[in-house]
Design an enzyme around this catalytic site. Structure first.
Site, PDB file in Angstrom:
ATOM      1  N   ASP A 123       0.768  -1.240   0.000  1.00 25.78           N
ATOM      2  CA  ASP A 123       0.000   0.000   0.000  1.00 25.78           C
ATOM      3  C   ASP A 123       0.803   1.295   0.000  1.00 25.78           C
ATOM      4  O   ASP A 123       0.530   2.193  -0.775  1.00 25.78           O
ATOM      5  CB  ASP A 123      -0.949   0.007   1.197  1.00 25.78           C
ATOM      6  CG  ASP A 123      -2.044  -1.033   1.054  1.00 25.78           C
ATOM      7  OD1 ASP A 123      -1.813  -2.043   0.368  1.00 25.78           O
ATOM      8  OD2 ASP A 123      -3.114  -0.847   1.638  1.00 25.78           O
ATOM      9  N   SER A 517      -9.602   1.604   3.406  1.00 27.33           N
ATOM     10  CA  SER A 517      -8.813   0.582   2.740  1.00 27.33           C
ATOM     11  C   SER A 517      -9.299   0.434   1.309  1.00 27.33           C
ATOM     12  O   SER A 517     -10.467   0.699   1.004  1.00 27.33           O
ATOM     13  CB  SER A 517      -8.977  -0.750   3.482  1.00 27.33           C
ATOM     14  OG  SER A 517      -8.581  -1.830   2.675  1.00 27.33           O
TER      15      SER A 517
END
Length: 616
Positions: A123, A517
């Site tokens: 990420d 997310s």
């Protein structure tokens, strides 16, 4: 003609000490005229997306050496957002992006490296390395670790595909048995690689293709597949060519700022909207654009979101397709091909292979290419064998998915939605905008009005959701979770997942100055700017206030009069030093996080550091 940066440490009698140290790393006289290329790895045993990267730096280094360069590898940190989720560890995730960018700058500038190959995956690692690359502006190629295979299990006599989010939802659903929850947990994440849906990691690795900084296939070719090895071999060879083009031929087109131009950023955002990518990509593209000194803002994103359709739908927005299916359908290039045919891309851009967009599409778009090797590469599929090893299988789909009417990737005429997968909303408590992943919002709640239930931490919101205090029709507001207020702008995957597990996924909205997310779906609106800790009006919302959300018209409105909001702001300011802070919250914040918060800007600026506070 630019001089090799590395000559600073390898030439002249006054650099005898530096050369002596270089010799101790294995360099010889013959190496002191060659380009020194940093292999920026991110191997760690903490993260499934990085656990298989240990030997891949060596693979790249061998190709660099064979092509006439000197390779020097170093590592960055890598935080696993899924493991850090739902506790204090998530405070560190976004700040790690800045640390990664800085650490790359530190190593490359301290040792005068000439170019880089960035081996990223998850990420914050790809964005951090991207920011560093555009800040340094030396030749670079990205090659990521690749996506995880989708999990699979049999439930109710049906084989279903799974990912991390399914495990979280099942684990929190009181109606699911312990045995079924355990079955899903054990099946959800079967291999190394970045989580198998269109979450943040895979979204960003796809965007590096659109920016021109990685090779075709980078975003979608599975981590476990033998074909992915070729991307690493090619990167090692190609970076030497790019480096020599710049330093020996004065060809500035080899530099990342000239490849990832504003036109390329617009293409990347267009891709993101079309594929329903993670909302986090907005943060990261805004941050990267600032490093590249490109004027690319929320306004540009808003304009694109109003004209780009959704041409691809992948988990978490559907259980039907995961990244392995996107690859079979032609990967990023397949989506770009449809966008190009729709007239939605800037064509005057090049990539690290030196190909223009039309040339890239001609060679790599499965709908038009005549290259059997390319078609074979896009047939690379999953093996369904649990492993942490890269390149460990060579399974292939029998056929490609080139059905642009009903397949994973659609043409403009058969788009999933004429509206794209991401949208920017504006209103009286999001004056600078907020972001929603429309790809994950059910049509029935594109317009939604309900009473606010306000929480000043993610923890309090989770407790309320699981405790049954949030009911159908509510608008959950979680504030003081922005870059400064958290600090660290936590992801809200647990609250959104728990809303689903409580049967409220299509019956409630969630609004926050934090972020989500890439695994989030539902009516989840994040990045509210300005954030509460910066005096944003989200800090003025009270329990019971009506909030109206209108995604088709890009609006979000607190239905409270201007006079009442002014009175609330005056009362907030009267708190003095306590103004724009949570009234009650137990949270341990380290010095490192406080230092980050002291410079952090709101999400509409990419949550980057405020240079003006440092006089720059």
């Amino acid at each position: 003609m630019p001089k090799y940066r590395s000559a600073t440490t390898t030439h002249g009698r006054n650099m005898a000490g530096a050369r002596a140290l270089w010799r101790a790393t294995g360099m010889t006289d013959a190496d002191f005229g060659k380009p020194i290329i940093a292999v920026v790895n991110s191997f760690t045993q903490f993260v499934p997306g990085h656990v298989h990267l240990r030997d891949l730096g060596k693979l790249v280094a061998e190709q660099i050496e064979a092509a006439g360069g000197v390779a020097k590898e170093f590592n960055t940190i890598a935080v696993d957002d899924g493991i850090a989720m739902g506790h204090g560890g998530m405070l560190y995730s976004l700040p790690s992006r800045e640390l990664i960018a800085d650490s790359v700058e530190y190593m490359v500038n301290a040792h005068c490296a000439d170019a880089m190959v960035c081996i990223s995956n998850c990420d914050k690692i790809t964005p951090g390395m991207l920011m560093a690359s555009l800040r340094l502006n030396i030749p670079v190629i990205f090659v990521s670790g690749g996506p995880m295979e989708a999990g699979k299990t049999k439930l109710s006599d049906q084989i279903i595909k799974l990912d991390l989010v399914d495990a979280m939802i099942q684990g929190a659903d009181p109606k699911v048995s312990d045995s079924q929850s355990a079955q899903v947990e054990r099946s959800a994440c079967p291999t190394c690689g970045s989580c198998s849906g269109m979450f943040t990691a895979n979204s960003m690795n796809c965007l590096t293709e659109a920016l021109g900084l990685s090779q075709p296939g980078n975003g979608s070719l599975l981590a476990t597949h033998a074909d992915r090895k070729q991307l690493f071999l090619n990167a090692g060879k190609r970076i030497v060519e790019l480096t020599k083009r710049y330093y020996e031929q004065d060809d500035e087109s080899a530099l990342p700022r000239n490849i990832a131009s504003k036109a390329a950023f617009e293409n990347a955002m267009t891709l993101d909207i079309a594929m329903g990518g993670s909302t986090n990509t907005v943060l990261h593209l805004l941050a990267a654009a600032q490093e590249a000194e490109i004027d690319f803002t929320m306004s540009d994103i808003d304009k694109l979101s109003r004209k780009v359709p959704q041409l691809c739908k992948v988990a978490p927005s559907t259980q039907k397709y995961h990244m392995e299916d996107v690859h079979r359908a032609g990967g990023v290039i397949g989506i770009l091909g449809e966008l190009d045919r729709a007239g939605l891309l800037n064509r005057d851009v090049k990539n690290v292979l030196g190909l223009t967009l039309p040339q890239t599409l001609e060679q790599y778009d499965i709908v038009v290419t005549q290259d059997d090797a390319v078609k074979n590469m896009f047939r690379a599929g999953p093996a369904g064998i649990r492993t942490t090893q890269a390149f460990s299988q060579d399974c292939r789909w029998d056929t490609l998915d080139d059905d642009r009417s009903n397949g994973c990737i659609r043409s403009l005429e058969h788009a999933y939605s004429k509206d794209g997968g991401l949208a920017v909303l504006y209103g009286n408590f999001a004056e600078n905008g907020c972001i929603v992943k429309t790809a994950g919002v059910d049509d029935s709640i594109l317009k939604f009005t309900g009473p606010a239930k306000v929480y000043e931490s993610q923890d309090d919101a989770v407790e309320a959701i699981l405790g049954g205090k949030v009911v159908a029709g509510d608008v959950v507001v979680i504030r003081y979770e922005g870059p400064k207020g958290g600090p660290g702008m936590q992801e809200m995957l647990y609250p959104t997942s728990f809303l689903k597990s409580m049967g409220l996924g299509k019956a409630c909205a969630l609004i926050t100055d934090g972020r989500f997310s890439g695994g989030t779906s539902g009516l989840s609106i994040g990045h509210v700017s300005p954030e509460a800790a910066s005096g944003g009006s989200i800090g003025l919302i009270e329990d019971g206030d009506l909030i109206a959300i209108d995604i088709p018209n890009r609006g979000i409105q607190l239905q409270v009069s201007d006079a009442e909001l002014a009175a609330r702001r005056e009362a907030q300011e009267a708190r003095g030093d306590k103004a724009w802070t949570p009234k009650k919250r137990e949270r341990q914040v380290s010095f490192a996080l406080r230092a980050y918060a002291s410079l952090a800007t709101s999400a509409d600026k990419g949550a980057v550091r405020d240079k003006s506070k440092l006089g720059g």
